[in-house]
Design an enzyme around this catalytic site. Structure first.
Site, PDB file in Angstrom:
ATOM      1  N   SER A 143       0.852  -1.193   0.000  1.00  0.00           N
ATOM      2  CA  SER A 143       0.000   0.000   0.000  1.00  0.00           C
ATOM      3  C   SER A 143       0.883   1.238   0.000  1.00  0.00           C
ATOM      4  O   SER A 143       2.080   1.162   0.304  1.00  0.00           O
ATOM      5  CB  SER A 143      -0.878  -0.010   1.261  1.00  0.00           C
ATOM      6  OG  SER A 143      -1.513   1.223   1.497  1.00  0.00           O
ATOM      7  N   TYR A 156      -4.303  -0.930   9.796  1.00  0.00           N
ATOM      8  CA  TYR A 156      -4.031  -1.107   8.364  1.00  0.00           C
ATOM      9  C   TYR A 156      -2.617  -0.627   8.041  1.00  0.00           C
ATOM     10  O   TYR A 156      -1.856  -1.300   7.337  1.00  0.00           O
ATOM     11  CB  TYR A 156      -5.060  -0.326   7.543  1.00  0.00           C
ATOM     12  CG  TYR A 156      -4.964  -0.567   6.055  1.00  0.00           C
ATOM     13  CD1 TYR A 156      -5.564  -1.677   5.479  1.00  0.00           C
ATOM     14  CD2 TYR A 156      -4.288   0.326   5.218  1.00  0.00           C
ATOM     15  CE1 TYR A 156      -5.499  -1.900   4.112  1.00  0.00           C
ATOM     16  CE2 TYR A 156      -4.208   0.110   3.863  1.00  0.00           C
ATOM     17  CZ  TYR A 156      -4.808  -1.004   3.311  1.00  0.00           C
ATOM     18  OH  TYR A 156      -4.728  -1.231   1.959  1.00  0.00           O
TER      19      TYR A 156
END
Length: 251
Positions: A143, A156
């Site tokens: 990410s 996350y």
């Protein structure tokens, strides 16, 4: 001269293959000739149909990767149904949003268990098989938050930072054993996981102003990177995190 991007005869596991990034990567790999095991909690019927339309085989394997319990079964069933295993794409993941001061243990554990713990143990299960055959490609989905902190997504961010480190560690251990381990770091891609950001007018505008390409990415924008990292074209690429971000990190 053989096409180095040709995946004919290869078999790939793609987790979270029912929608979004997972579906796009599964279809891209099939377009390059690979057969695909579509893994997820929700049956990936639409993805399987698209794969078969491209002339490749598709196996739908139900597995909830919120725990590590199914990882061995995923590898075994893929080999039993499709005959081999050459590529693993760890795409399945979840996100929970809240201010750090309010974040719950339950939300922390749910995200880290799915996004990091299960990824490691699926890499381990697939890696044992790939090391034995002296060949394999593992692609983890990282990410922008592998590189940056983000806001309101502590578990996350921690999980995706962990994916970056795990990718490098496994490359260090397995490169000499014939297994390539790399990652793709998507930028802001229009999927269900980012629906809340797209719907927030102020955040959406701020995001678009930061992206040199001037648009949100589409899931299909990740297909080429996945084919490259799954193919012999990337045989000397190890422990790399390939950003597909419209230039976000260049700003």
């Amino acid at each position: 001269m053989r096409n180095p991007f040709d995946l004919s005869g290869k078999v790939a596991i793609v987790t979270g293959a029912n929608t979004g990034i997972g579906q796009a990567i599964a279809v891209a790999l099939a377009g390059a000739g690979a057969d695909i095991a579509c893994v997820g909690r929700t049956p990936a019927e639409e993805t399987a149909a698209r794969i078969r339309d491209l002339g490749s085989r598709a196996a739908i394997i139900g597995a909830d990767l919120a725990t590590i319990e199914p990882v061995g079964q995923v590898v075994q069933e893929t080999i039993a149904r499709l005959g081999r295993l050459d590529i693993l794409v760890n795409n399945a993941g979840i996100i929970r949003r809240a201010d750090a001061v309010d974040f719950t243990e339950a939300d922390w554990d749910a995200v880290v268990d799915t996004n990091l713990k299960s990824v490691f143990f699926l890499c381990q299960a697939a890696g044992r098989h790939m090391i034995a055959q002296r060949a394999g490609k593992i692609i983890n989905i990282a990410s922008m938050l592998t590189f940056q902190g983000g806001i309101r997504v502590p578990s996350y961010t921690a999980s995706k930072s962990g994916i970056g480190g795990l990718t490098k560690l496994l490359a260090n251990e397995w490169a000499a054993k014939g297994v390539n381990v790399n990652a793709i770091a998507p930028g802001y891609i229009a999927t269900n996981n980012t629906a809340a950001l797209q719907a927030d007018e102020a955040r959406n505008r701020a995001i678009l102003e930061r992206i040199p390409a001037g648009r949100w990415g589409a899931a299909s924008d990740l297909g080429g990177a996945a084919v490259f990292l799954a193919s012999s074209a990337s045989d000397y690429v190890q422990g790399h995190i390939l950003a597909v971000d419209g230039g976000w990190l260049a700003r």
